[in-house]
Design a protein around this motif. Structure first.
Motif, mmCIF file in Angstrom:
data_model
loop_
_atom_site.group_PDB
_atom_site.id
_atom_site.type_symbol
_atom_site.label_atom_id
_atom_site.label_comp_id
_atom_site.label_asym_id
_atom_site.label_seq_id
_atom_site.Cartn_x
_atom_site.Cartn_y
_atom_site.Cartn_z
ATOM 1 N N ARG A 1 -2.809 10.465 -1.060
ATOM 2 C CA ARG A 1 -4.171 11.257 -0.546
ATOM 3 C C ARG A 1 -3.331 11.267 0.566
ATOM 4 N NH1 ARG A 1 -9.829 10.005 -2.267
ATOM 5 N NH2 ARG A 1 -10.237 11.121 -0.899
ATOM 6 N N TYR A 2 -3.615 12.624 0.960
ATOM 7 C CA TYR A 2 -3.046 13.342 2.477
ATOM 8 C C TYR A 2 -4.920 13.791 2.945
ATOM 9 C CZ TYR A 2 1.242 11.214 2.941
ATOM 10 O OH TYR A 2 2.125 10.496 3.053
ATOM 11 N N ASP A 3 -4.660 14.179 4.070
ATOM 12 C CA ASP A 3 -5.717 15.607 4.483
ATOM 13 C C ASP A 3 -4.334 16.906 4.822
ATOM 14 O OD1 ASP A 3 -7.868 14.307 5.333
ATOM 15 O OD2 ASP A 3 -6.743 13.634 7.155
ATOM 16 N N ASN B 1 -4.453 14.841 -3.693
ATOM 17 C CA ASN B 1 -3.572 13.739 -4.182
ATOM 18 C C ASN B 1 -2.571 14.671 -4.530
ATOM 19 O OD1 ASN B 1 -6.076 12.730 -4.691
ATOM 20 N ND2 ASN B 1 -7.019 13.854 -6.055
ATOM 21 N N ASP C 1 0.733 -1.407 0.282
ATOM 22 C CA ASP C 1 0.173 -0.062 0.287
ATOM 23 C C ASP C 1 0.472 0.813 0.337
ATOM 24 O OD1 ASP C 1 -2.415 -1.132 0.142
ATOM 25 O OD2 ASP C 1 -2.411 -1.115 1.813
ATOM 26 N N LYS D 1 -8.755 16.709 0.572
ATOM 27 C CA LYS D 1 -7.960 15.870 0.129
ATOM 28 C C LYS D 1 -6.716 15.734 -0.061
ATOM 29 C CE LYS D 1 -9.642 12.090 2.867
ATOM 30 N NZ LYS D 1 -8.818 11.752 4.751
ATOM 31 N N ASN E 1 -7.047 1.671 -5.951
ATOM 32 C CA ASN E 1 -7.360 2.204 -5.289
ATOM 33 C C ASN E 1 -7.850 1.254 -3.879
ATOM 34 O OD1 ASN E 1 -6.171 4.331 -6.780
ATOM 35 N ND2 ASN E 1 -7.876 4.847 -7.726
ATOM 36 N N HIS E 2 -7.355 2.247 -2.696
ATOM 37 C CA HIS E 2 -7.816 1.545 -1.218
ATOM 38 C C HIS E 2 -7.651 2.498 -0.798
ATOM 39 C CE1 HIS E 2 -7.833 -2.643 -0.287
ATOM 40 N NE2 HIS E 2 -7.671 -2.860 -1.529
ATOM 41 N N GLY E 3 -8.929 3.523 -0.358
ATOM 42 C CA GLY E 3 -9.283 4.592 0.275
ATOM 43 C C GLY E 3 -7.681 5.328 -0.081
ATOM 44 N N ILE E 4 -7.040 6.133 0.784
ATOM 45 C CA ILE E 4 -5.867 6.930 0.601
ATOM 46 C C ILE E 4 -4.473 6.288 0.131
ATOM 47 C CG2 ILE E 4 -7.170 8.565 2.629
ATOM 48 C CD1 ILE E 4 -3.995 7.070 4.174
ATOM 49 N N ARG F 1 -2.413 3.219 -2.897
ATOM 50 C CA ARG F 1 -3.257 2.806 -4.217
ATOM 51 C C ARG F 1 -2.279 1.385 -3.562
ATOM 52 N NH1 ARG F 1 -1.545 4.667 -9.428
ATOM 53 N NH2 ARG F 1 -3.776 5.332 -8.336
ATOM 54 N N ARG F 2 -3.085 0.542 -3.954
ATOM 55 C CA ARG F 2 -2.830 -1.221 -3.257
ATOM 56 C C ARG F 2 -2.317 -1.414 -4.594
ATOM 57 N NH1 ARG F 2 -5.809 -4.508 0.625
ATOM 58 N NH2 ARG F 2 -4.846 -3.068 1.917
#
Length: 180
Positions: free
Chosen positions: A75-77, A86, A71, A84, A107-110, A112-113
Motif C-alpha cells: 500500500r502506498y500514499d 493497494n 516485508d 492509500k 498484513n503489517h500496516g502498509i 505484507r510480512r
C-alpha cells in the motif's frame, strides 16, 4: 619491584587475553547478518514484476532462530486526501537451502510480512540461503517518464546487509538508451 610485577602482570594478561580470544569458538566471533541479498526483477510488458530474491544469512540462534521474515510494501500514499493505493502481490515460492519451506503471511500496516520457517523448528547455527519469488506491480507512470519504484532490500532488517545487488530485466522493445 612493584613496577616490574605490574608490568609482568600486564604483559601476562595481554598475552593470555589475546591467546584466549584467538582460540574462541567461531560463534563468539560471528554475528548474525545478511551476507548477500540478490534481487532479480523481471518486468513484463503489462507492467507486472516477477521478483526473485536470494537472501543468504548467518544464523546464530539470536534473532534468526526459526527463520527470517521479509516485508513487502503493498500500500502506498496516493497524495490525494491521504488515500492509500493497494498494490497487487502474489507469493509464488519460498525455500530455505534449496528446499521448499513453510511460511505464513500477515498484513503489517502498509506491508505484507512473509515469515519463512516453522514455529516449532529451530535452524542450525550457520549459513542459510532463502529464496522468495513473488509478483507485484511497483511501477509509476508519470507525465515525463515511467519508473520502477522499488526498494530492493527494504528497510526492516534487524542486522546489517553486507552485500546487495538488484538486476532488472525489461520487456523487449524498451529502448535501453532511454533507461536511466
Amino acid at each position: 619491584m612493584k613496577t616490574i610485577s605490574c608490568r609482568f602482570l600486564f604483559v601476562f594478561l595481554l598475552i593470555f587475553l589475546h591467546d584466549s580470544f584467538l582460540r574462541a569458538p567461531n560463534s563468539i566471533l560471528a554475528a548474525e547478518c545478511v551476507t548477500s541479498f540478490q534481487s532479480d526483477i523481471a518486468i513484463a510488458a503489462d507492467g507486472l514484476m516477477t521478483i526473485t530474491e536470494t537472501i543468504s544469512v548467518i544464523a546464530e540462534g539470536k534473532k534468526i532462530r526459526r527463520g527470517i521474515y521479509r516485508d513487502i510494501p503493498v500500500r502506498y500514499d496516493t497524495a490525494f486526501f491521504g488515500l492509500k493505493q493497494n498494490i497487487p502481490f502474489e507469493l509464488r515460492a519460498v525455500s530455505c537451502d534449496g528446499t521448499e519451506s513453510p511460511y505464513r503471511e500477515e498484513n503489517h500496516g502498509i506491508f505484507r510480512r512473509i515469515y519463512i520457517g516453522s514455529r516449532n523448528v529451530e535452524l542450525p547455527v550457520g549459513p542459510h540461503t532463502y529464496t522468495i519469488q513473488y509478483t507485484t506491480r511497483q511501477l509509476r507512470f508519470l507525465t515525463s517518464h515511467d519508473e520502477v519504484y522499488w526498494n530492493a532490500t527494504g528497510n526492516a532488517w534487524k542486522f546489517p546487509i553486507e552485500q546487495a545487488e538488484a538486476t532488472i530485466s525489461f520487456p523487449t522493445g524498451i529502448p535501453m538508451d532511454e533507461v536511466l
